[in-house]
Scaffold this active site. Structure first.
Site, PDB file in Angstrom:
ATOM      1  N   ASP A 101       0.851  -1.191   0.000  1.00  0.00           N
ATOM      2  CA  ASP A 101       0.000   0.000   0.000  1.00  0.00           C
ATOM      3  C   ASP A 101       0.886   1.241   0.000  1.00  0.00           C
ATOM      4  O   ASP A 101       1.759   1.377   0.857  1.00  0.00           O
ATOM      5  CB  ASP A 101      -0.885  -0.035   1.253  1.00  0.00           C
ATOM      6  CG  ASP A 101      -1.933   1.071   1.252  1.00  0.00           C
ATOM      7  OD1 ASP A 101      -2.244   1.601   0.168  1.00  0.00           O
ATOM      8  OD2 ASP A 101      -2.446   1.391   2.345  1.00  0.00           O
ATOM      9  N   HIS A 108      -3.565  13.913   0.665  1.00  0.00           N
ATOM     10  CA  HIS A 108      -3.854  12.968   1.749  1.00  0.00           C
ATOM     11  C   HIS A 108      -2.704  12.932   2.753  1.00  0.00           C
ATOM     12  O   HIS A 108      -2.930  12.965   3.966  1.00  0.00           O
ATOM     13  CB  HIS A 108      -4.108  11.566   1.169  1.00  0.00           C
ATOM     14  CG  HIS A 108      -4.327  10.523   2.216  1.00  0.00           C
ATOM     15  ND1 HIS A 108      -5.481  10.446   2.975  1.00  0.00           N
ATOM     16  CD2 HIS A 108      -3.533   9.511   2.647  1.00  0.00           C
ATOM     17  CE1 HIS A 108      -5.385   9.427   3.818  1.00  0.00           C
ATOM     18  NE2 HIS A 108      -4.214   8.845   3.643  1.00  0.00           N
ATOM     19  N   GLU A 172     -10.568   3.881   3.021  1.00  0.00           N
ATOM     20  CA  GLU A 172      -9.590   4.566   2.172  1.00  0.00           C
ATOM     21  C   GLU A 172      -9.882   4.156   0.733  1.00  0.00           C
ATOM     22  O   GLU A 172      -9.764   2.980   0.395  1.00  0.00           O
ATOM     23  CB  GLU A 172      -8.157   4.208   2.563  1.00  0.00           C
ATOM     24  CG  GLU A 172      -7.772   4.821   3.899  1.00  0.00           C
ATOM     25  CD  GLU A 172      -6.303   4.680   4.253  1.00  0.00           C
ATOM     26  OE1 GLU A 172      -5.796   5.570   4.968  1.00  0.00           O
ATOM     27  OE2 GLU A 172      -5.664   3.705   3.837  1.00  0.00           O
ATOM     28  N   GLU A 174      -8.931   3.744  -2.929  1.00  0.00           N
ATOM     29  CA  GLU A 174      -7.628   3.644  -3.591  1.00  0.00           C
ATOM     30  C   GLU A 174      -7.773   2.922  -4.932  1.00  0.00           C
ATOM     31  O   GLU A 174      -8.728   2.181  -5.168  1.00  0.00           O
ATOM     32  CB  GLU A 174      -6.646   2.845  -2.716  1.00  0.00           C
ATOM     33  CG  GLU A 174      -6.566   3.364  -1.280  1.00  0.00           C
ATOM     34  CD  GLU A 174      -5.373   2.834  -0.501  1.00  0.00           C
ATOM     35  OE1 GLU A 174      -4.407   2.359  -1.126  1.00  0.00           O
ATOM     36  OE2 GLU A 174      -5.416   2.907   0.739  1.00  0.00           O
ATOM     37  N   ASP A 206      -9.173   0.228   1.507  1.00  0.00           N
ATOM     38  CA  ASP A 206      -8.216  -0.174   2.553  1.00  0.00           C
ATOM     39  C   ASP A 206      -8.788   0.254   3.907  1.00  0.00           C
ATOM     40  O   ASP A 206      -8.424   1.295   4.448  1.00  0.00           O
ATOM     41  CB  ASP A 206      -6.867   0.502   2.268  1.00  0.00           C
ATOM     42  CG  ASP A 206      -5.818   0.169   3.311  1.00  0.00           C
ATOM     43  OD1 ASP A 206      -5.915  -0.902   3.926  1.00  0.00           O
ATOM     44  OD2 ASP A 206      -4.902   0.991   3.504  1.00  0.00           O
ATOM     45  N   ARG A 210      -8.455   3.885  12.777  1.00  0.00           N
ATOM     46  CA  ARG A 210      -7.561   5.019  13.059  1.00  0.00           C
ATOM     47  C   ARG A 210      -7.052   5.045  14.489  1.00  0.00           C
ATOM     48  O   ARG A 210      -5.954   5.532  14.744  1.00  0.00           O
ATOM     49  CB  ARG A 210      -8.277   6.337  12.748  1.00  0.00           C
ATOM     50  CG  ARG A 210      -8.743   6.479  11.319  1.00  0.00           C
ATOM     51  CD  ARG A 210      -7.586   6.426  10.352  1.00  0.00           C
ATOM     52  NE  ARG A 210      -8.049   6.624   8.981  1.00  0.00           N
ATOM     53  CZ  ARG A 210      -7.270   6.460   7.920  1.00  0.00           C
ATOM     54  NH1 ARG A 210      -6.006   6.081   8.068  1.00  0.00           N
ATOM     55  NH2 ARG A 210      -7.749   6.639   6.715  1.00  0.00           N
ATOM     56  N   GLN A 213      -4.337   2.379  14.615  1.00  0.00           N
ATOM     57  CA  GLN A 213      -3.223   2.875  13.798  1.00  0.00           C
ATOM     58  C   GLN A 213      -2.405   3.943  14.529  1.00  0.00           C
ATOM     59  O   GLN A 213      -1.175   3.882  14.565  1.00  0.00           O
ATOM     60  CB  GLN A 213      -3.786   3.455  12.491  1.00  0.00           C
ATOM     61  CG  GLN A 213      -2.746   4.038  11.546  1.00  0.00           C
ATOM     62  CD  GLN A 213      -3.385   4.715  10.326  1.00  0.00           C
ATOM     63  OE1 GLN A 213      -4.597   4.654  10.134  1.00  0.00           O
ATOM     64  NE2 GLN A 213      -2.574   5.347   9.508  1.00  0.00           N
ATOM     65  N   LYS A 226      -4.734  -1.901   9.831  1.00  0.00           N
ATOM     66  CA  LYS A 226      -5.102  -2.000   8.416  1.00  0.00           C
ATOM     67  C   LYS A 226      -5.121  -3.423   7.880  1.00  0.00           C
ATOM     68  O   LYS A 226      -5.568  -3.644   6.756  1.00  0.00           O
ATOM     69  CB  LYS A 226      -4.141  -1.171   7.565  1.00  0.00           C
ATOM     70  CG  LYS A 226      -4.411   0.320   7.657  1.00  0.00           C
ATOM     71  CD  LYS A 226      -3.271   1.133   7.126  1.00  0.00           C
ATOM     72  CE  LYS A 226      -3.544   2.615   7.267  1.00  0.00           C
ATOM     73  NZ  LYS A 226      -4.501   3.138   6.276  1.00  0.00           N
ATOM     74  N   THR A 230      -9.015  -5.834   3.502  1.00  0.00           N
ATOM     75  CA  THR A 230      -8.862  -4.888   2.406  1.00  0.00           C
ATOM     76  C   THR A 230      -9.760  -5.405   1.287  1.00  0.00           C
ATOM     77  O   THR A 230      -9.586  -6.538   0.842  1.00  0.00           O
ATOM     78  CB  THR A 230      -7.389  -4.844   1.911  1.00  0.00           C
ATOM     79  OG1 THR A 230      -6.548  -4.537   3.025  1.00  0.00           O
ATOM     80  CG2 THR A 230      -7.200  -3.807   0.836  1.00  0.00           C
ATOM     81  N   GLU A 330     -10.375  12.497   6.932  1.00  0.00           N
ATOM     82  CA  GLU A 330     -10.191  13.811   6.306  1.00  0.00           C
ATOM     83  C   GLU A 330     -11.526  14.550   6.188  1.00  0.00           C
ATOM     84  O   GLU A 330     -11.613  15.740   6.469  1.00  0.00           O
ATOM     85  CB  GLU A 330      -9.569  13.653   4.917  1.00  0.00           C
ATOM     86  CG  GLU A 330      -8.150  13.108   4.950  1.00  0.00           C
ATOM     87  CD  GLU A 330      -7.666  12.735   3.553  1.00  0.00           C
ATOM     88  OE1 GLU A 330      -7.959  11.612   3.109  1.00  0.00           O
ATOM     89  OE2 GLU A 330      -7.022  13.577   2.904  1.00  0.00           O
TER      90      GLU A 330
HETATM   91  O1  LIG Z   1       0.473   9.451   7.867  1.00  0.00           O
HETATM   92  C1  LIG Z   1       0.462   8.350   8.424  1.00  0.00           C
HETATM   93  O2  LIG Z   1       1.036   8.130   9.465  1.00  0.00           O
HETATM   94  C2  LIG Z   1      -0.301   7.214   7.838  1.00  0.00           C
HETATM   95  C3  LIG Z   1      -1.175   7.316   6.864  1.00  0.00           C
HETATM   96  C4  LIG Z   1      -1.919   6.136   6.370  1.00  0.00           C
HETATM   97  O3  LIG Z   1      -3.086   5.921   6.703  1.00  0.00           O
HETATM   98  C5  LIG Z   1      -1.182   5.140   5.546  1.00  0.00           C
HETATM   99  C6  LIG Z   1      -1.894   4.570   4.363  1.00  0.00           C
HETATM  100  O4  LIG Z   1      -2.633   3.596   4.435  1.00  0.00           O
HETATM  101  C7  LIG Z   1      -1.557   5.157   3.049  1.00  0.00           C
HETATM  102  C8  LIG Z   1      -2.682   5.683   2.225  1.00  0.00           C
HETATM  103  O5  LIG Z   1      -3.687   5.007   2.065  1.00  0.00           O
HETATM  104  O6  LIG Z   1      -2.531   6.781   1.652  1.00  0.00           O
HETATM  105 CA   LIG Z   2      -4.115   2.879   2.500  1.00  0.00          CA
HETATM  106 MG   LIG Z   3      -5.371  -3.710   4.383  1.00  0.00          MG
END
Ligand SMILES: O=C(O)/C=C/C(=O)CC(=O)CC(=O)O
Ligand SMILES: [Ca+2]
Ligand SMILES: [Mg+2]
Length: 383
Positions: A101, A108, A172, A174, A206, A210, A213, A226, A230, A330
Site C-alpha cells: 500500500d 492525503h 480509504e 484507492e 483499505d 484510526r 493505527q 489495516k 482490504t 479527512e
Molecule cells: O500518515 C500516516 O502516518 C499514515 C497514513 C496512512 O493511513 C497510511 C496509508 O494507508 C496510506 C494511504 O492510504 O494513503
Molecule cells: Ca491505505
Molecule cells: Mg489492508
C-alpha cells in the site's frame, strides 16, 4: 451493474446453472463466458482462460493480453457467437501474492500529517523523493461485498491503554495495480517496463482503524489497524482500457533520482474519477489524476532494491484525495466536523450496519466511459 461496452474488464463468475468459477468479461450488464467463447472462436487462446481464476491469464504476458482483448472487441462488434450470461455470482478474481500500500496523494499525506503529527511539518522530508509505502497482508484481501467485522485492538485513551472494538473505523478509496508478468530477483523494473508487468487495475477499500493505527504505527508503520480486511472490486480493468485517460502527473517540486524521473517516459497519470457513497449518500468524488506518484513510479520504487515481482502482486496507490477526500478522517477532520447525512444523521467514523460503495469512471474513446465498477462493504456487528 452496467460496465459499458468499451471497458472489457476481467473477473471470475459462476451462475446457478453452472456453479464452477470461471473467467468472464463484463459487457454492458452481461458477462461473456470466456472459456466457452474462446474455445469456439480461437482455441489457441483457450489455455489462458481455462482455469478458475485470472492467474493463468495474468502470467501469460502482454502479447496474450493484447491478442485476447483485440479478439474480444472484434467478436463483440462483429456479432460472433459470443456466449453471454447474466445473474452471475462474482468471486475473488486472482490469487493475491504480495500486497503493498502506497501513500501517493500529496493532499492525503499532508492532511494525515497535520492530524497525526500536528507538531511537525505535515509532509515528511522523504515524501517528494520516494513513493512511501508498506507491505500489507495479502491473505486478508477480500472480494467486494464481504462483510467487514469491526476489528478490536489497542488504543490510547485518556486514562491509559485499552483493548476493544475500534471506535474510529474508516475507509480509504484507492486504485489497486495488479501485476501479471513476474520479474527476476535482483533486477529492478524500470519505469518504461510498467506496461510489460502490470495487467490492469481494480478498486480498493483499505479499511483502516484510526485509533489502533495512531497508537501502533511508531516507528514501523501501519500494522493491525489495516491488516484486518482490504476489499477489492470483482473486475480488473486492463491498462489498455485507459488509452484515452492518460494525463500528465503534477509538476515535480523536488528533483528525482533517475529511476523515478519520468520526464522522458510516457506519463501514466490517470484521469479516473472516484465516487464514495455511504448508505447511498454521495460523500465525495476524489480525482485520481492529481496523484503525485504514478503507478509506474510506484512499481519502479517497489523493485528498486531488486525485490522480485510475482504474478498476482497487488499494490495500491494510497488514499485518493485531491480536490475532494477519500477517507472519513479527512472528511470529518479527525472527527471534529461531523458529516451531515440526508437522513438527518451525522458521521465521523463508521457505525455498525453502514454500507460503503466506492465506484470510479474514466474517459474512453469517442466520448465513451470506462467503468471500473465498484467495491462495496458493510460493517457487521461487533464480535
Ligand atoms: O500518515 C500516516 O502516518 C499514515 C497514513 C496512512 O493511513 C497510511 C496509508 O494507508 C496510506 C494511504 O492510504 O494513503
Ligand atoms: Ca491505505
Ligand atoms: Mg489492508
Amino acid at each position: 451493474m452496467n460496465l459499458g461496452h468499451q471497458t472489457l474488464p476481467y473477473g471470475v463468475f459462476s451462475t446457478a446453472a453452472d456453479p464452477r468459477p470461471r473467467v468472464g468479461v463484463a459487457y454492458g450488464d452481461r458477462v461473456v463466458d470466456l472459456p466457452a467463447t474462446v474455445a469456439a472462436l480461437d482455441p489457441s487462446l483457450a489455455e489462458f482462460v481455462a482455469g478458475p481464476s485470472l492467474d493463468t491469464l495474468l502470467a501469460a504476458g502482454r502479447d496474450v493480453w493484447n491478442r485476447l482483448r483485440t479478439s474480444l472487441a472484434g467478436w463483440l462488434t462483429d456479432g460472433a457467437a459470443v456466449v453471454l450470461v447474466d445473474d452471475v455470482t462474482m468471486h475473488l478474481p486472482f490469487t493475491v501474492a504480495d500486497y503493498v500500500d502506497f501513500y501517493a496523494s500529496e493532499q492525503h499525506a499532508t492532511n494525515l500529517g497535520r492530524m497525526f503529527r500536528p507538531d511537525q511539518e505535515p509532509l515528511t522530508p522523504n515524501w517528494k523523493h520516494l513513493p512511501i509505502g508498506y507491505h500489507g497482508r495479502a491473505g486478508t484481501v477480500v472480494l467486494s461485498g464481504t462483510e467487514i467485522v469491526r476489528p478490536s485492538g489497542q488504543r490510547r485513551v485518556s486514562g491509559g491503554i485499552e483493548y476493544g472494538p475500534s471506535q474510529r473505523l474508516d475507509i480509504e478509496a484507492e486504485l489497486g495495480f495488479v501485476v501479471g508478468t513476474p520479474s527476476r530477483l535482483g533486477a529492478p523494473v524500470p519505469l518504461d517496463a510498467f506496461e510489460e508487468h502490470v495487467f490492469g487495475v481494480c478498486l480498493v477499500n483499505d479499511w483502516s482503524a484510526r485509533d489502533i493505527q495512531a497508537w501502533e504505527y511508531v516507528p514501523l508503520g501501519p500494522f493491525l489497524g489495516k491488516s484486518f480486511a482490504t476489499s477489492i472490486s470483482p473486475w480488473v480493468v486492463p491498462l489498455a482500457a485507459f488509452d484515452h485517460a492518460r494525463v500528465s502527473p503534477p509538476v515535480r517540486t523536488s528533483p528525482l533520482q533517475p529511476y523515478l524521473d519520468d520526464e522522458k517516459t510516457p506519463a501514466w497519470g490517470l484521469d479516473i474519477r472516484f465516487e464514495i457513497r455511504l448508505n447511498g449518500h454521495v460523500l465525495s468524488r476524489p480525482a485520481f489524476g492529481g496523484m503525485y506518484w504514478t503507478g509506474a513510479q510506484m512499481l519502479a520504487h517497489l523493485t528498486a532494491n531488486g525485490a522480485s515481482l510475482r504474478t498476482g502482486d497487488l499494490y495500491a496507490s494510497g488514499t485518493v484525495s485531491g480536490d475532494e477526500c477519500g477517507s472519513l478522517i479527512e472528511l470529518s477532520w479527525n472527527g471534529q466536523n461531523p458529516i451531515a447525512l440526508p437522513d438527518g444523521g451525522t458521521r465521523t467514523f463508521l457505525t455498525d450496519g453502514d454500507e460503503v460503495v466506492i465506484s470510479a469512471v474514466a474517459p474512453g474513446a469517442d466520448g465513451a466511459v470506462i467503468h471500473l465498477g465498484e467495491v462495496t462493504g458493510r460493517i457487521g456487528s461487533r464480535p
